[in-house]
Each structure stands twice: as structure tokens, then as C-alpha cells.
Design an enzyme around this catalytic site. Structure first.
Site, PDB file in Angstrom:
ATOM      1  N   ASP A 164       0.792  -1.239   0.000  1.00 42.40           N
ATOM      2  CA  ASP A 164       0.000   0.000   0.000  1.00 42.40           C
ATOM      3  C   ASP A 164       0.827   1.294   0.000  1.00 42.40           C
ATOM      4  O   ASP A 164       0.287   2.367   0.217  1.00 42.40           O
ATOM      5  CB  ASP A 164      -0.982   0.055   1.186  1.00 42.40           C
ATOM      6  CG  ASP A 164      -2.106  -0.948   1.007  1.00 42.40           C
ATOM      7  OD1 ASP A 164      -2.350  -1.337  -0.167  1.00 42.40           O
ATOM      8  OD2 ASP A 164      -2.717  -1.353   2.005  1.00 42.40           O
ATOM      9  N   SER A 171       1.835  -0.331  -7.306  1.00 43.95           N
ATOM     10  CA  SER A 171       1.009  -0.535  -8.504  1.00 43.95           C
ATOM     11  C   SER A 171       0.602   0.791  -9.125  1.00 43.95           C
ATOM     12  O   SER A 171       0.589   0.938 -10.349  1.00 43.95           O
ATOM     13  CB  SER A 171      -0.253  -1.324  -8.148  1.00 43.95           C
ATOM     14  OG  SER A 171       0.107  -2.534  -7.565  1.00 43.95           O
ATOM     15  N   GLY A 231       1.616  -9.350  -5.190  1.00 49.41           N
ATOM     16  CA  GLY A 231       1.134 -10.430  -4.337  1.00 49.41           C
ATOM     17  C   GLY A 231       2.006 -10.569  -3.106  1.00 49.41           C
ATOM     18  O   GLY A 231       3.132 -10.104  -3.088  1.00 49.41           O
ATOM     19  N   GLY A 289      42.461 -26.494  21.689  1.00 54.01           N
ATOM     20  CA  GLY A 289      41.362 -25.989  22.523  1.00 54.01           C
ATOM     21  C   GLY A 289      41.412 -24.477  22.573  1.00 54.01           C
ATOM     22  O   GLY A 289      42.374 -23.854  22.092  1.00 54.01           O
ATOM     23  N   SER A 329      45.307 -23.928  17.697  1.00 47.35           N
ATOM     24  CA  SER A 329      45.102 -24.584  16.386  1.00 47.35           C
ATOM     25  C   SER A 329      43.611 -24.752  16.082  1.00 47.35           C
ATOM     26  O   SER A 329      43.085 -25.862  16.119  1.00 47.35           O
ATOM     27  CB  SER A 329      45.840 -25.921  16.312  1.00 47.35           C
ATOM     28  OG  SER A 329      45.694 -26.685  17.487  1.00 47.35           O
TER      29      SER A 329
END
Lengths: 271, 638
Positions: free
Chosen positions: B21, B25, B98, B460, B534
Site C-alpha cells: 500500500d 502498482s 502479491g 582448545g 590450532s
């Protein structure tokens, strides 16, 4: 110099080669008109002069004699494996359809029997987005269920030159390599590449009325009519298309018979 | 009358988006009328429709209905194309009307567009769909955008209101990396500032909408970029092998040496093939579909990417993607999917979903387990085999991919390699290298030391306890008479690797060197313990490959929160403040091992328990009896 026709052509060749890589067996609908002939020429470019799959004419035996002559000439010159497929008679069509739409349905039914016989996974078609509102909605790789019907309400997304090339057993894909071309592009390409086309596109004098008439779009003689036009050369056609407001398929009666007749045809599998 | 001959031949494709809206269009209807692009009779038809429906004013949005012959609402849901023209050139409006399935259709449409018009209601300003659509434009890489502030007639053509809404839109677009090339005040209903200027807005000195559209450009082929020639197919005609494909970027010449990825093999171009044959054809540029023949019969197939030696794509089996998801079936972590980019196809597994972005409010959720329909997400994907990859920022053609779920295209997005390094193997730079055999066997070394050598590779997060554990295990082993040594991350960076930083490439090189050193030390008969974050699987796999029989991967496990609370070196704090960049776990990935030989949980266990656990494992493995037993087992097996 790389220009816009090169760009259109490159996109089409890319699509042709994608389909050839992904879909086997592959065929092509050749209506013998300017679009599918230009497409056929691009197939030859893609495969360095060859047409490595059969081309099919859905024959209602209603084409104009010039069209058949042109077919025979190209089969010979371009070394084509052409399937001349006879469409089922009009009496077998859905009697609730308006007469001209029913007549056009013969091609749809013919295509269905052709697909059943040859089990094509992919079928090239020479449609363009600018021809008609519904064709504008088409995808390049357009899935069809086993009976050929087209679900335009739920189409696969298609972007970045990546296509849906796999599908369940029994379905097939219509492949539309020239969807992005316009009518004038096709004629400019014909002109540049010197591609042969059927003489019916050129204006000639109507013996009864004395008017210059030509075909914008070729179809069967009972469904297609020439439009008034002085364009008797490819240069004149291109000039004319630059200014005309008459739509390309205006000479095709089945499009406009009722408000939604073309829609019905397309949903049932028409090209 | 159109002046076809003086016009640019090629049409520009425009997509029109915006909140429902806000007047899309109406704008399309008006644009067609004001540029005299309505087919004969349509205007009268429109007047007729409006009269019938009892409205005085013309309702321009009816043009679309009439124009598209789409009376049945149900079929107005797909991308449609509408043509109009200005003096300068022809345009195609790619309209996606749409609401159902809007995103799918908008992407199919907008992905083909050269430019976009974003429609914003002057009375409402930016709304949810304004945001969502703009975000999709940014994801699709749209760079030519005209914003129209519509319904100016409803705000009395107020310059203040225009400024206000412009600022709001501009601010939003900038926040998602977009730039509005033009912002135009219009009234689609009245036809102001579309093709015609307006007396009511004489304060606006900028271009009208059609003038801004005429300023947009068609994308020119990316000739100046590095060559990418993705192989589309291989044809064999008349004893000739022709590799066909489209030059995506850059250009290729007869005589060029072409490097193919991911195989890393090269050959020279002997011919550029086109049809009809053209012997004068010695080069081809971006956008051209060609064939090439090579001087050597190297293995090349569809999906391989040809480049020049200088600027090849990256090689990696892990990459990240910023993707949109269109399927009703959510994308899930751990699932495998097929992806395609260029002509390449690969199966990838979703390693992690790092972030999910709500396109309405740009709200973010970190570490999700799935991505639902119409959402956008940042994901990390992993493949079994090495892939040739170009990040989107380097190559807009190959840096984007689509993702399939089953038969269907379920999503798409741009590829990035943030935090990941190129894994292309560099062959030894020097030639004429000959490996020499030692005269001492592994067995004699082991007998001499009283134990076998081995590599115990701790990995880790920072703060997980790798160094603490390594030093304690080293001391305990040493006290028991083992020959052992610790390679520690920070220590090595003072010497051997003092030339390296923390970029993904430097991190990869850091680990490569340490991997080679541990291999040498283990070969010398030592028990080597390495303590490096690592973070990348690929790098650890390479370290393993340097000495596969000796390598043991030990995952020192503690979650990010625990490590961050410990923060022994104060690094997390700095990383969170942003003074350290690319810190693992914070803004750089950590890939936990999939099948480590051992996991030590330092989160739930105290140091001594962990040390004992490792010690038992190490001693079991390096014991000579074990060595003998394993040798005997091998002998029996043989």
C-alpha cells in the site's frame, strides 16, 4: 566489439549447454518460425556447427506450404534430425473449448504423445517473455508434470543462472533459452548472423485486396492471419517494429477468443 | 512516436519494491501512462473500469490488472514483466505483486534487475516490508537504487516531511550497507515528478524519476578482474577435446597458461574456439561463451575453474555463507545439502549456524540450530573434498551460490572466507630435492631411549588449560625418565614464528611449521607435546599428515564462558573491547575436533586429574612393550 546481441546470445548458449549437460534425452520443438530457427542457429553455435539432438515439428498438416518447404530446406542444409510428429485430429479435443482454442489444443496433445514416445527429459522451446503476459511469467527451466501441465502458481525460484535441473521420475523440463529476447532482438540477430527465415514474414501483395500483407507470427493456416504491412525486407521489418503498436500475436486467433483462452492453453501444456 | 534509432538498444531491468500500500502498482500505472507506454486503448479501458467501479479519480493501479490480463487475483503472484520507454531507452519493470511467496518471487525478479526503485509512503515512512525488501536488495548485491517518497500530495508537498522521511530511509539503507543513489519526492496518483516535473514541489531541484532511471547504467562485463573460466562441459569432436564455458570475469588469450582448480594442474591454451570458425579469434573476455583446447591432456571436468597462475581462487573445504532460506523445510545444523556456484556442484554439511537475522527488525540470534523460511543467516559449511572458492567481495559472479534441498532451490547467498585461510598446497619452491634415508631405524632409536617417540597435539580455546596441562605432563614424564619436550604457542611465536601474525593465513603457516617441527622431533624419538589453539580442522589435519603414525589429537575441552571467566592473560577482555582482532572464539572461529584420540575436560576436572588422564594415555602408547606387541600384531597380520 561486444554488444548487446552478443550478451543475449551468450546467455542463450549458456542455457543450451546447461540443458545438454543435465538432461538426457533432450529434444527441441521447432515450429520453423523466426524464433525457434534463431534458437536452432544458437544450438549450432553451442555445439560448433552440430545439432546433437532431434528437433520436432508438431505437425497438424495445417502449416502453410512455404513453411513445409522451408523445413525441408533447413533439414538438408543444417543436417537436422527432424521428427515430423503428427498431432491427433481435432475431433479428439475437449469439445467445451472454443473452436480455435480446440484446434490449437491439437499441438498440445501432439506434444504429449511425442513426449510419451521419446521420453524426453528436456525439451527446448523458443518462447519469449515479451510475446504475451503469461509467457512473461515463465522460468528458463520450467518443470512440467507427466501430463505436460504447468503450475504457474507455484514455480521454482530461479536466479544467478542456477536452475532446477532435477525432478521426480515422469516429469520433464521445458527449457526456454531465448526467454529474455524481444521480437526486435530476434530480427536484428537474424539480420546480423544472416540466418535464413521463411519468406512469409516478408510483405507481399494480397491478390484480392491489393494490400501489402505479411505474417508477424507463423502458425497454422486456419488459425493465423497476415497483418497489413509494407515491410518487404528484414531491414524494413526492424524499422517497422521500432514504431508499431500492433501486438505480435494479434494475428493469432486463439489468444483472444475468450478472455482467458491462452491461459487455459498454457496451463494444459501449450508452448 | 518512439525514436527507436537513436536509442540505446538494450533495455534496463528495474525492480519495484516497497511496503504494501505504499503505492507500487499506482506508480507502475502512472509510469506507463506518463511515458506514453500504454498500448492503444488501455487508457480508455481504464477510464471505463473506473467509471464502472464508481470512482471519479482514475485508479492507476487498475492499469496493472488490465495490462497484464490478470483478472483472477489468484494468478497475480509471480514475477511479471512490463515494458515502458523513455526517450533514452526501453525499460522492463520486473514486478513481483502479491504477498504469498513474495520473497521467492522477489528474489527471482530482483536477481535479474539492473536497478531498483524503493517506494516509501511519505505519510508512513519506513515500515517492516521497506526494511525486508531493502535488506534483500543488499543481499542480492543491488547497487543502483532510486528511492521515491510517494504520496507527497497527502503531506501537502511538504519539503520538511520529505527531508524527514529521506533521512529515515537513508539512515536505514546505510545501516545495511546500501546507498540510495537518488531520493525523489513523487505523487504517483497526481503524476508529479515521475516523467513530469511539478509546480507544487518547485523546492525540489533534483531529477524526476525517469531522469534518475536514465542515469542508471547497464553492468559492463567485468573484464578488468582476474580470469575465471568455469568449465561448463567437455566436448569431443573430431579427435579434439574442447572445454566449453563462459568467461565469467577477466579475459583469456591463446597461448595463456591456465591453472585449473581444485586440481592444481595447468596447461596452455592452443585455441579459442567459436562457431562459425574464426581463426582470427585469439582472445575472449568476460561474458563470452567459448571453447578452448589445451596443449596437454590434463584431467579437467565440469565444475573446475580455470584462472591464471597469479590470481587463482582459494582452495578450502570449509567456507561461510550469508544466505537467505526460501524453503518451508528449515535448514538444519548437521544436515547435508547440495550447493552450486558457477558450474560447480558440491555436497556440504552445515557445520554451524553462526547467526540468524530477522529481516524485519534486523534482530540477531547467535548460534541457532536451524534457519526457517524467509530468514537470513550466516552459516559455516564444510565439504568432503577441496573446493575452489572465490569470496563474493573478490568475485561477484562466482562468490554466490544456491543451495538445494532435494530437487528444489531452497536458498542462496554470498560466500565469504572470513576467518578461514587458503589451503592451496604450495609445492616445494626449490626443485632438485632428493630425500636421503637415515641409517638408524625407528626401532633402534626407541631402544636407545627406552621408549617410542610420539606427538600429543593439544587443541582448545585460549584459557582451556593447554599450556598448564602440557607443562605438568612434560614434568611428570621427565621425572619418570622419558625424553620429552613441549612446543608452546606463545614460546614458538618469539622465535621460529616471530614473522607471523594472527590472520587466517599466518595462523595456518604457524601450525604448518609447528606440525613439521613436531614431526621431526617425534622422528628423533622424543615425546612431543604441542600446546596451540590450532582452531582449524584443516590445519590440524595437515599437522597429522606430516607424521600420521605418531600423531594424537587431544581436545582440551572447556566452554567459551569458562575460558572467558578464567582469562589468565586478560586477552578475552581485550578482544571484547575490540583492541585485539581475530581472537578465537570471539570474532574468529574455533572448530572442535570431530574424532580426537582423546578428550580432556578441564571444566569439570581439576588439573591433577587431567594430568593423570593424559599421562596414562601417553605412557600406554610410548611403552616399548606396546611397540613390540604392535609390531608382532602387524607381523601376524602380514
Amino acid at each position: 566489439m561486444y554488444n548487446y546481441l552478443d550478451e543475449l546470445e551468450a546467455k542463450s548458449i549458456y542455457i543450451i549447454r546447461e540443458a545438454y549437460n543435465k538432461l538426457d534425452p533432450l529434444g527441441m520443438m521447432w515450429s520453423i518460425g523466426k524464433d525457434s530457427t534463431a534458437l536452432l542457429y544458437m544450438v549450432r553455435k553451442a555445439f560448433f556447427g552440430r545439432v546433437p539432438f532431434p528437433v520436432a515439428l508438431l505437425d497438424t498438416e495445417q502449416e502453410m506450404p512455404e513453411v513445409y518447404a522451408f523445413r525441408d530446406r533447413l533439414i538438408k542444409e543444417w543436417d537436422l534430425d527432424c521428427i515430423n510428429w503428427k498431432c491427433p485430429p481435432e475431433e479428439e479435443m475437449d469439445m467445451t473449448l472454443p473452436p480455435n482454442t480446440r484446434s490449437a489444443m491439437r499441438k498440445t496433445e501432439g506434444l504429449k504423445t511425442l513426449m510419451e514416445e521419446y521420453k524426453f527429459k528436456g525439451m527446448f522451446g523458443g518462447i519469449r517473455r515479451d510475446e504475451q503476459g503469461l509467457r512473461a511469467k515463465e522460468r528458463v527451466f520450467s518443470p512440467r508434470s507427466f501430463d505436460g501441465s504447468w503450475d504457474f502458481k507455484d514455480q521454482p525460484p530461479e536466479f544467478w543462472d542456477q536452475y532446477k535441473t532435477e525432478f521426480p521420475e515422469g516429469a520433464h523440463l521445458r527449457v526456454h533459452p531465448i526467454l529474455h529476447w524481444t521480437e526486435i532482438d530476434i530480427w536484428r540477430y537474424h539480420q546480423r548472423e544472416n540466418i535464413p527465415f521463411c519468406e512469409l514474414y516478408l510483405a507481399r501483395e494480397d491478390k484480392e485486396t491489393g494490400k501489402m500483407m505479411r505474417y508477424r507470427s507463423l502458425g497454422e493456416k486456419n488459425l493465423t492471419f497476415p497483418v497489413e504491412s509494407p515491410a518487404d525486407s528484414i531491414e524494413a521489418i526492424i524499422e517497422e517494429l521500432g514504431v508499431t503498436e500492433v501486438s505480435e500475436r494479434s494475428g493469432r486467433s486463439m489468444d483472444t477468443e475468450t478472455e482467458d483462452s491462452f491461459e487455459k492453453l498454457r496451463a494444459r501444456g501449450y508452448m | 512516436m518512439k525514436k527507436q534509432s537513436q536509442k540505446a538498444m538494450q533495455q534496463l531491468r528495474v525492480v519495484i519494491v516497497g511496503h504494501v500500500d505504499h503505492g507500487k502498482s499506482t506508480l507502475i500505472g502512472r509510469l506507463l501512462y506518463d511515458t506514453n507506454s500504454l498500448p492503444a486503448g488501455k487508457y480508455e479501458e481504464l477510464q471505463e473500469i473506473c467509471k464502472r467501479r464508481g470512482t471519479d479519480a482514475l485508479e492507476w493501479s487498475f492499469v496493472l490488472d488490465a495490462f497484464q490480463a490478470e483478472r483472477d487475483q489468484a494468478i497475480t503472484i509471480d514475477t511479471t514483466q512490463i515494458w515502458f520507454s523513455t526517450e533514452m531507452r526501453d525499460y522492463v519493470i520486473i514486478d513481483a505483486p502479491g504477498h504469498r511467496e513474495f520473497l521467492k518471487n522477489m528474489i527471482s525478479g530482483a536477481a535479474q534487475a539492473d536497478a531498483a526503485i524503493l517506494v516509501v509512503d511519505a505519510t508512513e515512512g519506513v515500515r517492516e516490508q521497506t526494511k525486508r525488501h531493502a535488506y534483500m536488495l543488499s543481499l542480492l548485491g543491488m547497487r543502483q537504487i532510486a528511492v521515491v517518497i510517494n504520496k507527497m500530495d497527502m503531506v501537502d508537498h511538504s519539503t520538511e516531511r520529505f527531508e524527514e522521511v529521506s533521512k529515515e530511509v537513508d539512515h536505514y539503507l546505510k545501516s545495511i550497507g546500501l546507498n540510495a543513489n537518488y531520493i525523489v519526492p513523487i505523487s504517483a496518483r497526481e503524476g508529479d515528478m515521475i516523467a513530469n516535473r511539478s509546480d507544487k514541489m518547485d523546492w525540489y531541484k533534483g531529477k524526476s524519476l525517469t531522469e534518475t532511471l536514465d542515469c542508471f547504467e547497464l553492468e559492463s562485463p567485468p573484464l578488468s578482474r582476474s580470469l575465471r573460466f568455469p568449465v561448463q562441459d567437455v566436448y569431443r569432436y573430431n579427435e579434439e577435446r574442447i572445454l566449453v564455458g563462459r568467461v565469467e570475469t577477466g579475459s583469456i588469450k591463446k597461448g595463456d597458461t591456465i591453472l585449473f582448480s581444485p586440481t592444481n594442474e595447468s596447461a596452455k591454451v592452443t585455441n579459442i574456439k567459436v562457431w562459425p570458425e574464426d581463426s582470427a579469434r585469439v582472445s575472449a573476455g568476460a561474458g563470452e561463451c567459448i571453447g578452448i583446447t589445451l596443449d596437454e591432456r590434463i584431467f579437467v571436468e565440469r565444475g573446475h575453474i580455470g584462472s591464471h597462475n597469479e590470481n587463482p581462487p582459494m582452495l578450502s573445504n570449509v567456507f561461510r555463507a550469508n544466505l537467505f532460506w526460501l524453503s518451508a523445510k528449515p535448514l538444519k545444523q548437521g544436515n547435508s545439502y547440495k550447493v552450486r556456484y558457477g558450474t560447480n556442484e558440491a555436497t556440504v554439511t552445515v557445520q554451524s549456524i553462526d547467526r540468524v537475522i530477522d529481516t524485519d527488525d534486523l534482530g540477531q540470534t547467535e548460534k541457532a540450530s536451524e534457519v526457517g523460511k524467509n530468514a537470513v543467516a550466516e552459516v559455516t559449511l564444510r565439504s568432503r573434498e577441496m573446493l575452489a572458492i572465490d569470496p563474493y567481495t573478490d568475485n561477484q559472479k562466482l562468490g554466490r551460490m544456491v543451495i538445494y534441498d532435494g530437487y528444489d532451490i531452497a536458498g542462496g547467498g554470498s560466500i565469504n572466507m572470513d576467518g578461514y585461510a587458503d589451503q592451496r598446497e604450495n609445492a616445494p619452491k626449490s626443485q632438485n630435492i632428493f630425500m636421503v634415508d637415515h641409517l638408524i631405524t625407528d626401532e633402534r632409536r626407541a631402544l636407545n631411549k627406552g621408549h617410542k617417540g610420539g606427538i600429543f597435539w593439544f587443541t582448545g580455546l585460549s584459557g582451556a588449560g593447554k599450556s598448564t596441562l602440557a607443562m605438568a605432563v612434560e614434568k611428570a614424564l621427565f621425572d619418570k625418565g622419558y625424553h620429552t619436550y613441549v612446543l608452546d604457542g606463545d614460546n614458538v611465536r618469539y622465535g621460529l614464528n616471530s614473522d607471523l601474525g594472527f590472520s587466517p593465513e599466518d595462523r595456518a603457516e604457524n601450525i604448518r611449521r609447528v606440525g613439521e617441527v613436531t614431526a621431526l622431533m617425534a622422528d628423533a624419538g622424543l615425546i612431543v607435546i604441542s600446546a596451540f589453539i590450532s582452531p582449524y580442522r584443516a590445519d590440524r589435519d595437515k599437522a597429522r599428515a606430516a607424521s600420521p603414525d605418531n600423531f594424537n589429537e587431544i581436545y582440551v575441552e572447556a566452554d567459551l564462558k569458562t575460558c572467558e571467566n578464567r582469562d589468565p592473560k586478560g586477552l578475552y577482555k581485550k578482544a571484547r573491547q575490540g583492541s585485539i582482532k581475530q581472537f578465537t572464539g570471539v570474532d574468529s572461529p574455533y572448530e572442535a575436533p570431530e574424532n580426537p584420540e582423546m578428550v580432556v575436560n578441564t571444566q569439570d576436572n581439576d588439573v591433577q586429574t587431567c594430568v593423570n588422564q593424559v599421562l596414562r594415555y601417553v605412557e600406554d602408547l610410548v611403552r616399548l612393550e606396546t611397540y613390540e606387541t604392535s609390531r608382532k600384531e602387524k607381523a601376524i597380520a602380514i
